[in-house]
Scaffold this active site. Structure first.
Site, PDB file in Angstrom:
ATOM      1  N   SER A  30       0.788  -1.233   0.000  1.00 21.28           N
ATOM      2  CA  SER A  30       0.000   0.000   0.000  1.00 21.28           C
ATOM      3  C   SER A  30       0.818   1.280   0.000  1.00 21.28           C
ATOM      4  CB  SER A  30      -0.953   0.004   1.197  1.00 21.28           C
ATOM      5  OG  SER A  30      -2.005  -0.904   0.972  1.00 21.28           O
ATOM      6  N   TYR A  81     -10.718   2.455   5.656  1.00 20.81           N
ATOM      7  CA  TYR A  81      -9.638   2.166   4.695  1.00 20.81           C
ATOM      8  C   TYR A  81     -10.100   1.107   3.704  1.00 20.81           C
ATOM      9  CZ  TYR A  81      -4.840   1.288   3.127  1.00 20.81           C
ATOM     10  OH  TYR A  81      -3.691   1.164   2.371  1.00 20.81           O
ATOM     11  N   SER A  82      -9.929   1.417   2.411  1.00 24.21           N
ATOM     12  CA  SER A  82     -10.386   0.495   1.376  1.00 24.21           C
ATOM     13  C   SER A  82      -9.480   0.583   0.158  1.00 24.21           C
ATOM     14  CB  SER A  82     -11.828   0.826   0.961  1.00 24.21           C
ATOM     15  OG  SER A  82     -12.216   0.061  -0.169  1.00 24.21           O
ATOM     16  N   ASN A  83      -8.935  -0.551  -0.247  1.00 22.45           N
ATOM     17  CA  ASN A  83      -8.093  -0.598  -1.442  1.00 22.45           C
ATOM     18  C   ASN A  83      -8.859  -0.222  -2.707  1.00 22.45           C
ATOM     19  OD1 ASN A  83      -5.361  -1.637  -0.563  1.00 22.45           O
ATOM     20  ND2 ASN A  83      -6.671  -3.207   0.331  1.00 22.45           N
ATOM     21  N   ALA A 115      -5.943 -13.244  -5.294  1.00 16.87           N
ATOM     22  CA  ALA A 115      -6.545 -13.475  -6.607  1.00 16.87           C
ATOM     23  C   ALA A 115      -6.369 -12.241  -7.481  1.00 16.87           C
ATOM     24  CB  ALA A 115      -8.030 -13.801  -6.456  1.00 16.87           C
ATOM     25  N   GLY A 173       2.905  -0.762   4.099  1.00 14.67           N
ATOM     26  CA  GLY A 173       2.487  -1.555   2.956  1.00 14.67           C
ATOM     27  C   GLY A 173       2.536  -3.036   3.277  1.00 14.67           C
TER      28      GLY A 173
END
Length: 378
Positions: A108, A198-200, A174, A331
């Site tokens: 991240s 928090y969201s990718n 995946a 990260g």
């Protein structure tokens, strides 16, 4: 047998050696004492750290020139002032198979690079942080509790969009396309808009925005705007490449499985990047010192009000026990955990990494940053 002439030289050398022996030796950096704990209490196979401290520059030529009385003195003063002040670099490691020049996945930390590109585009008036996502990606974000017509780029940057994190479903293993990542997120109800979560998925969408605005991939734009100007020669966006460039060590899951080979599309714009310790330090030093963004946009990046103190835009603060606040990002990606932190002016920065997913004792991260940034009592 020494000659009469050599005896004084021998006596002088012996005197210097005895003086040096009695002189207090500089203490080892506090991080050198803390780093081994990452492999003992933290149970990481190996750990490495690189710190960078930019000393204060020499006195400016302006003050000294006023005191100069001759052309030769003025020229000498100017040369001293223009001479580059090189940073102090310290490297430490514990455990096998990690070196200072290794390439590794930074997870991240990629988000700081993506946020920097978006803010550069805002500085160029090619987009606005108040733009709704719908303006750039019509029809993409429509789902339970979330609508791209009212969702802004600022909300994506600060993780206040409410978009579900697609990696909670994929477990970060995946590979998916950006569109599939968004569809996965939209299959779940969104968190309330404005609440920090928090969201990718947020940064996957920002990667798509960069491509729509510029006509180039987020990787191409980051390479042109950041990697090339800063000469980050060990940093790359691998795309679908599953191998690490040499040199590199091995990467392991927390249960010991070797995952050195990994499809980076498991994270995309939210965590695809590969880098080195030195490159990450150089990037954060440049960013926080104002080399990549104009002052108003850097202030936006560091403003945590929207995210209720948790997060700025691709950066977050951490207050240490001594009162110092450091800025940076962590990260995590399968087989790697990395943390970079820096002072607000970028003059002092440290990056440490382990070659597994997480530390068994999470408190060791704070302990290591405290050792680096909090001065020890004499």
């Amino acid at each position: 047998m020494p000659t009469q002439r050599s005896i004084p030289a021998i006596l002088l050398a012996a005197t210097l050696i005895s003086l040096a022996a009695g002189r207090p030796q500089p203490a080892a950096p506090a991080t050198d004492l803390t780093l081994p704990l990452l492999t003992t209490r933290g149970k990481a196979p190996a750990a490495a750290l690189l710190s960078r401290a930019q000393p204060e520059p020499p006195p400016g030529a302006r003050t000294l020139r006023h005191q100069a009385t001759s052309a030769s003195v003025r020229q000498s003063t100017a040369r001293r002032a223009e001479r580059p002040v090189l940073p102090h670099i310290h490297f430490a490691r514990t455990g096998p198979s990690l070196s200072r020049s290794d390439h590794f996945r930074v997870g991240s930390i990629t988000k700081t690079f993506i946020a920097t590109v978006v803010l550069q585009l805002a500085a160029e008036h090619r987009l606005s942080l108040s733009d709704p996502v719908e303006l750039h990606l019509p029809g993409l974000v429509r789902g339970p509790g979330v609508d791209g017509r009212s969702l802004t780029l600022r909300a994506l940057l600060t993780h206040t969009s409410g978009l579900y994190d697609f990696t909670a479903d994929t477990k970060g293993t995946a590979p998916v396309t950006p569109a599939r990542a968004v569809r996965t997120a939209l299959a779940h109800p969104a968190a309330p808009n404005g609440r920090w979560a928090y969201s990718n998925t947020n940064y996957v969408v920002l990667g798509m925005v960069i491509e729509r605005v510029t006509g180039n991939s987020y990787a191409t734009e980051a390479e042109r705007r950041i990697l090339a100007p800063l000469r980050l020669t060990g940093t790359l966006f691998p795309g679908a490449r599953t191998s690490l460039p040499p040199p590199h060590g091995r990467a392991y899951t927390s249960d010991g499985r070797d995952v050195t080979s990994l499809d980076p599309r498991v994270a995309g714009a939210a965590g695809e990047l590969i880098s080195t310790l030195a490159d990450l330090n150089r990037f954060y030093a440049a960013l926080l010192s104002g080399r990549l963004l104009p002052p108003p946009l850097l202030r936006h990046m560091l403003n945590t009000r929207t995210a209720h103190g948790h997060y700025g835009m691709g950066l977050y603060p951490q207050r240490l026990p001594c009162g110092t606040t450091v800025w940076g990002h962590s990260g995590r990606i399968t087989g790697s955990y990395v943390r970079t932190a820096a002072t607000r002016d970028g003059r002092r920065v440290v990056t440490f990494r382990i070659n597994t997913d997480k530390l068994a004792d999470p408190g060791l991260e704070r302990a290591l940053l405290t050792a680096e940034f909090c001065p020890r009592a004499p």
